[in-house]
Motif scaffolding. Structure first.
Motif, PDB file in Angstrom:
ATOM      1  N   GLN A  18       0.821  -1.203   0.000  1.00  0.00           N
ATOM      2  CA  GLN A  18       0.000   0.000   0.000  1.00  0.00           C
ATOM      3  C   GLN A  18       0.856   1.255   0.000  1.00  0.00           C
ATOM      4  OE1 GLN A  18      -3.144  -0.163   2.771  1.00  0.00           O
ATOM      5  NE2 GLN A  18      -4.121   1.692   2.034  1.00  0.00           N
ATOM      6  N   GLN A  19       2.039   1.150   0.593  1.00  0.00           N
ATOM      7  CA  GLN A  19       2.966   2.291   0.599  1.00  0.00           C
ATOM      8  C   GLN A  19       3.532   2.532  -0.792  1.00  0.00           C
ATOM      9  OE1 GLN A  19       6.413   1.551   2.907  1.00  0.00           O
ATOM     10  NE2 GLN A  19       7.293   3.571   2.603  1.00  0.00           N
ATOM     11  N   LEU A  20       3.806   1.440  -1.528  1.00  0.00           N
ATOM     12  CA  LEU A  20       4.572   1.561  -2.754  1.00  0.00           C
ATOM     13  C   LEU A  20       3.750   1.500  -4.025  1.00  0.00           C
ATOM     14  CD1 LEU A  20       7.601  -0.729  -1.834  1.00  0.00           C
ATOM     15  CD2 LEU A  20       7.531   1.760  -1.826  1.00  0.00           C
ATOM     16  N   ALA A  21       2.514   1.018  -3.959  1.00  0.00           N
ATOM     17  CA  ALA A  21       1.766   0.755  -5.185  1.00  0.00           C
ATOM     18  C   ALA A  21       1.608   1.999  -6.045  1.00  0.00           C
ATOM     19  CB  ALA A  21       0.396   0.180  -4.851  1.00  0.00           C
ATOM     20  N   TRP A  22       1.213   3.111  -5.427  1.00  0.00           N
ATOM     21  CA  TRP A  22       1.066   4.328  -6.217  1.00  0.00           C
ATOM     22  C   TRP A  22       2.387   4.723  -6.848  1.00  0.00           C
ATOM     23  CZ3 TRP A  22      -2.524   8.622  -3.977  1.00  0.00           C
ATOM     24  CH2 TRP A  22      -3.811   8.112  -3.872  1.00  0.00           C
ATOM     25  N   GLY A  23       3.448   4.628  -6.088  1.00  0.00           N
ATOM     26  CA  GLY A  23       4.734   5.068  -6.583  1.00  0.00           C
ATOM     27  C   GLY A  23       5.203   4.256  -7.772  1.00  0.00           C
ATOM     28  N   VAL A  24       4.962   2.961  -7.752  1.00  0.00           N
ATOM     29  CA  VAL A  24       5.372   2.115  -8.868  1.00  0.00           C
ATOM     30  C   VAL A  24       4.656   2.528 -10.139  1.00  0.00           C
ATOM     31  CG1 VAL A  24       5.275  -0.208  -9.801  1.00  0.00           C
ATOM     32  CG2 VAL A  24       5.999   0.149  -7.454  1.00  0.00           C
ATOM     33  N   ILE A  25       3.345   2.703 -10.052  1.00  0.00           N
ATOM     34  CA  ILE A  25       2.598   3.096 -11.240  1.00  0.00           C
ATOM     35  C   ILE A  25       2.996   4.501 -11.670  1.00  0.00           C
ATOM     36  CG2 ILE A  25       0.312   3.316 -12.248  1.00  0.00           C
ATOM     37  CD1 ILE A  25       1.027   0.498 -11.323  1.00  0.00           C
ATOM     38  N   GLU A  26       3.186   5.404 -10.695  1.00  0.00           N
ATOM     39  CA  GLU A  26       3.563   6.773 -11.033  1.00  0.00           C
ATOM     40  C   GLU A  26       4.919   6.810 -11.722  1.00  0.00           C
ATOM     41  OE1 GLU A  26       3.307   8.588  -7.266  1.00  0.00           O
ATOM     42  OE2 GLU A  26       1.157   8.960  -7.391  1.00  0.00           O
ATOM     43  N   ALA A  27       5.849   5.981 -11.265  1.00  0.00           N
ATOM     44  CA  ALA A  27       7.155   5.927 -11.907  1.00  0.00           C
ATOM     45  C   ALA A  27       7.019   5.490 -13.359  1.00  0.00           C
ATOM     46  CB  ALA A  27       8.077   4.968 -11.151  1.00  0.00           C
ATOM     47  N   LEU A  28       6.147   4.519 -13.609  1.00  0.00           N
ATOM     48  CA  LEU A  28       5.924   4.060 -14.972  1.00  0.00           C
ATOM     49  C   LEU A  28       5.255   5.132 -15.804  1.00  0.00           C
ATOM     50  CD1 LEU A  28       4.730   0.438 -14.236  1.00  0.00           C
ATOM     51  CD2 LEU A  28       6.943   1.155 -15.119  1.00  0.00           C
ATOM     52  N   VAL A  56      -5.753   1.564  -3.558  1.00  0.00           N
ATOM     53  CA  VAL A  56      -5.518   0.249  -2.963  1.00  0.00           C
ATOM     54  C   VAL A  56      -6.629  -0.027  -1.963  1.00  0.00           C
ATOM     55  CG1 VAL A  56      -3.924  -1.154  -1.607  1.00  0.00           C
ATOM     56  CG2 VAL A  56      -3.040   0.498  -3.252  1.00  0.00           C
ATOM     57  N   SER A  57      -7.179  -1.225  -1.990  1.00  0.00           N
ATOM     58  CA  SER A  57      -8.273  -1.567  -1.083  1.00  0.00           C
ATOM     59  C   SER A  57      -7.781  -1.614   0.357  1.00  0.00           C
ATOM     60  CB  SER A  57      -8.885  -2.914  -1.463  1.00  0.00           C
ATOM     61  OG  SER A  57      -7.936  -3.956  -1.304  1.00  0.00           O
ATOM     62  N   PRO A  58      -8.665  -1.375   1.334  1.00  0.00           N
ATOM     63  CA  PRO A  58      -8.248  -1.363   2.740  1.00  0.00           C
ATOM     64  C   PRO A  58      -7.573  -2.653   3.200  1.00  0.00           C
ATOM     65  CG  PRO A  58     -10.416  -0.374   2.524  1.00  0.00           C
ATOM     66  CD  PRO A  58     -10.076  -0.944   1.181  1.00  0.00           C
TER      67      PRO A  58
END
Length: 293
Positions: A18-28, A56-58
Motif C-alpha cells: 500500500q505504501q509503494l503501489a502508487w509510486g510504482v505506477i507513477e514511476a511508470l 488500494v483496497s483497505p
C-alpha cells in the motif's frame, strides 16, 4: 525490463504494497512505459496534481486503476492480474473504496459519480456534474463542477446536510482522518482547511504543481511551500507547522501506519525515488534510486 524489475520489487515487498503501489505506477507513468506485468496494457495518464486515479483496497488485496479505454480494472495485488473490469467514460478522476470495502466509487470524465457493489459488481449512477468527492464515515463530500461549492450529503439518504461556498477555483477536496476537517486546493495555489463543526477556515500557501495530502492517522496536512515539504497539524487550536524536507518532492505517499513515506522527484530527465521513515517526528532517508528517462 525496468517495468518488470519494478514489478518484481513490488511482489517481493508485499507488506509494503500500500505504501509503494502508487509510486510504482507513477514511476511508470513518468517514464511513459506501459507495463504488461503491472497493468496488462496501455494505461491512462493520471492527474499530476492529485494522483487520485489509483486506489488500494483497505485489506491490501486489490488495486483499482485505469485499464483499456473507458474502463477501470480491479487487480489482485498478489498476482497483478485483472479480475474485474468496470465500464466508465474516459479516465478515472478519483477512485475510492468505501464502507469497509463493500463499495467502490469512481468519478469519470463525464463528471459522473458511479458506485459498484463489490459483492456482485452491480453499478449505479449516484450523482452527476461533480468535479471531485471524498467519503468519510457515512458522509459524502462533493465538489461542484463550477469549482465553487463543497456539499456534504448523508450517504444513506443522499440528503444534503450542509454546503460551503467560501472559495472559488477549488480543484480537489479530501477529508482528514478524524472527519473534523475537509481540505481543498484552489487554482491560485492556496490550501484551505474547513472545520465543519465550527464552520471556520484556515488557509496555507502552497506551490501550484504539487499535491497536498493528509497524514494517514493524524489531522496533519502535508504540502509544499517555499520549496520545502511542510506538515501542519491541526490537533490544537493553532496549527503547528514543521519542515519535514528541505526540498519539495513532485509526489509523496504515506504508509497507512504513518511512520514511512515515499517521495518522487522529477527533474532534468531523471526520476528519483526516496523511501523515507519517521524518526522522532522527522523524516530521514532510508533508500534512494534513480534512473534515466
Amino acid at each position: 525490463l525496468l517495468a518488470q524489475d519494478i514489478a518484481t520489487r513490488i511482489k517481493a515487498t508485499s507488506a509494503n504494497l500500500q505504501q509503494l503501489a502508487w509510486g510504482v505506477i507513477e514511476a511508470l507513468v513518468d517514464l511513459r512505459i506501459p507495463s504488461p506485468e503491472i497493468l496488462c496494457c496501455p494505461f491512462a495518464f493520471f492527474n499530476p496534481i492529485t494522483n487520485l486515479g489509483l486506489a488500494v483496497s483497505p485489506d491490501n488485496r486489490y488495486l483499482a486503476g485505469p485499464w483499456r479505454d473507458d474502463t477501470v480494472c480491479i487487480f489482485e495485488t498478489d498476482s497483478m492480474e485483472c479480475r474485474v473490469v468496470l465500464k466508465i467514460v474516459g479516465e478515472p478522476q478519483r477512485i475510492q473504496w468505501i464502507l469497509n470495502q463493500s463499495l467502490i466509487a469512481i468519478i469519470d470524465e463525464l463528471d459522473e459519480l458511479r458506485m459498484w457493489n463489490t459483492t456482485d459488481w452491480s453499478g449505479v449512477s449516484v450523482m452527476d456534474e461533480l468535479l471531485d468527492f471524498s467519503f468519510w464515515n457515512g458522509t459524502l463530500a462533493t465538489l461542484s463542477i463550477d469549482h465553487t461549492r463543497v456539499q456534504l450529503w448523508d450517504f444513506e439518504t443522499l440528503e444534503l446536510v450542509t454546503s460551503m461556498t467560501e472559495f472559488s477555483g477549488i480543484e480537489v477536496i479530501d477529508w482528514s482522518p478524524s472527519g473534523r476537517f475537509i481540505a481543498g486546493k484552489t487554482s491560485n495555489r492556496m490550501i484551505f482547511v474547513w472545520n465543519r463543526a465550527a464552520d471556520t477556515f484556515q488557509t496555507f500557501d502552497t506551490e501550484w504543481q504539487t499535491p497536498f495530502l493528509w497524514h494517514p492517522i493524524r489531522d496533519c496536512i502535508i504540502f509544499c511551500s517555499e520549496s520545502e515539504l511542510r506538515m501542519c497539524c491541526l490537533e490544537t487550536d493553532e496549527p503547528v507547522c514543521t519542515i519535514k524536507l528541505s526540498t519539495c518532492p513532485y509526489r509523496i505517499s504515506w504508509h497507512p501506519n504513518g511512520a514511512e513515506a515515499v517521495t518522487y522527484d522529477s527533474a532534468q530527465g531523471i526520476t528519483f525515488s526516496k523511501e523515507l521513515s519517521s524518526d522522532n517526528g522527522e523524516l530521514r532517508l532510508v533508500q534512494a534510486m534513480s534512473f534515466l528517462i
